[in-house]
Write a protein that holds these residues in place. Structure first.
Motif, PDB file in Angstrom:
ATOM      1  N   GLN A   1       0.816  -1.209   0.000  1.00 37.07           N
ATOM      2  CA  GLN A   1       0.000   0.000   0.000  1.00 37.07           C
ATOM      3  C   GLN A   1       0.853   1.263   0.000  1.00 37.07           C
ATOM      4  O   GLN A   1       0.411   2.329  -0.426  1.00 37.07           O
ATOM      5  CB  GLN A   1      -0.932   0.005   1.228  1.00 37.07           C
ATOM      6  CG  GLN A   1      -1.858  -1.190   1.342  1.00 37.07           C
ATOM      7  CD  GLN A   1      -2.981  -1.163   0.332  1.00 37.07           C
ATOM      8  OE1 GLN A   1      -3.275  -0.123  -0.245  1.00 37.07           O
ATOM      9  NE2 GLN A   1      -3.611  -2.307   0.114  1.00 37.07           N
TER      10      GLN A   1
ATOM     11  N   ARG B   1      -7.830  -8.876 -11.923  1.00 34.79           N
ATOM     12  CA  ARG B   1      -7.165  -9.175 -10.646  1.00 34.79           C
ATOM     13  C   ARG B   1      -7.149 -10.676 -10.361  1.00 34.79           C
ATOM     14  O   ARG B   1      -7.206 -11.111  -9.212  1.00 34.79           O
ATOM     15  CB  ARG B   1      -7.805  -8.399  -9.490  1.00 34.79           C
ATOM     16  CG  ARG B   1      -7.673  -6.887  -9.626  1.00 34.79           C
ATOM     17  CD  ARG B   1      -8.082  -6.158  -8.358  1.00 34.79           C
ATOM     18  NE  ARG B   1      -7.256  -6.538  -7.207  1.00 34.79           N
ATOM     19  CZ  ARG B   1      -6.055  -6.062  -6.950  1.00 34.79           C
ATOM     20  NH1 ARG B   1      -5.506  -5.170  -7.773  1.00 34.79           N
ATOM     21  NH2 ARG B   1      -5.387  -6.450  -5.886  1.00 34.79           N
TER      22      ARG B   1
ATOM     23  N   HIS C   1      -1.083  -2.519  -5.848  1.00 32.77           N
ATOM     24  CA  HIS C   1      -2.230  -1.611  -5.681  1.00 32.77           C
ATOM     25  C   HIS C   1      -1.824  -0.158  -5.940  1.00 32.77           C
ATOM     26  O   HIS C   1      -2.327   0.767  -5.314  1.00 32.77           O
ATOM     27  CB  HIS C   1      -2.830  -1.724  -4.278  1.00 32.77           C
ATOM     28  CG  HIS C   1      -2.997  -3.132  -3.797  1.00 32.77           C
ATOM     29  ND1 HIS C   1      -3.950  -3.978  -4.311  1.00 32.77           N
ATOM     30  CD2 HIS C   1      -2.337  -3.850  -2.869  1.00 32.77           C
ATOM     31  CE1 HIS C   1      -3.861  -5.149  -3.708  1.00 32.77           C
ATOM     32  NE2 HIS C   1      -2.887  -5.099  -2.839  1.00 32.77           N
TER      33      HIS C   1
END
Length: 214
Positions: free
Chosen positions: A12, A188, A53
């Motif tokens: 992240q 994904r 991501h």
């Protein structure tokens, strides 16, 4: 509910560190890093972005845009590396030779490199470049995990058939040195499976199933 792993948390906040055109420009050779390799237009940069991501790697409709070794930090000791795409005909020959020379130097001298994610277009797997990478990894003993990208371009049955064919050939020629999975960035598909491999390489001392914070 998917387990939140240390890797997923670090992804992240992954960030760009630097680019290098040759090995002596790379970050300090310490810690652990995983390199992403693949023939131009195989979907390598898209895969890297999907797994983190984030939009770390530059994507383009023109293959061959990644012309440097790009380093992205997960934390102070762990990195992901986007290697130059290789094999696109419109890239000048002298640039191809530069990439080949410095890719070889990086792959053979980098002590912190613990694994290679090799991205192949499922419709054109095991190109000469792919086989060269696999042979190199086999000689050096480095593990390779293959992402058969763009799996959404085939029907489920056809994709499974290609996966089985590639797995059989890999097993026959390279034993258990390389693993293979289906992958699709827009869908994904295969993200958790790929994360599990990266987790094993980048957190080798973590107990299985650990949810310890990084």
């Amino acid at each position: 509910m998917p387990q939140v792993t240390p890797l997923a948390i670090l992804c992240q906040t992954a960030n760009f560190i630097k680019s290098a055109s040759q090995v002596d420009q790379c970050p300090a050779d310490q810690g652990l890093e995983v390199a992403f390799a693949g023939r131009s237009n195989a979907g390598k940069s898209s895969a890297l972005n999907t797994l983190t991501h984030a939009r770390l790697a530059r994507t383009s409709k023109t293959p061959g845009r990644t012309q440097l070794i790009n380093f992205f930090g997960l934390d102070e000791q762990r990195r992901l590396v986007d290697l130059p795409g290789y094999g696109y005909a419109k890239v000048p020959l002298e640039l191809k030779e530069h990439w080949k020379q410095h890719l070889d130097a990086y792959l053979t001298s980098r002590q912190s490199l613990v694994g290679v994610v090799l991205v192949m277009d499922i419709r054109h797997p095991l190109s000469p470049f792919d086989c060269m990478m696999l042979e190199w990894a086999d000689r050096t003993g480095l593990p390779v995990h293959i992402l058969l990208s763009k799996a959404d371009k085939l029907s489920f049955g056809a994709a499974k058939g290609e996966l089985l064919k590639v797995q059989n050939r890999i097993r026959r020629e390279f034993g258990n040195r390389a693993t293979v999975q289906l992958f699709s960035s827009p869908k994904r598909l295969g993200v958790e499976e790929a994360h599990a491999v990266l987790e094993e390489w980048l957190f080798p001392d973590a107990p299985q199933g650990s949810d310890e914070q990084p």
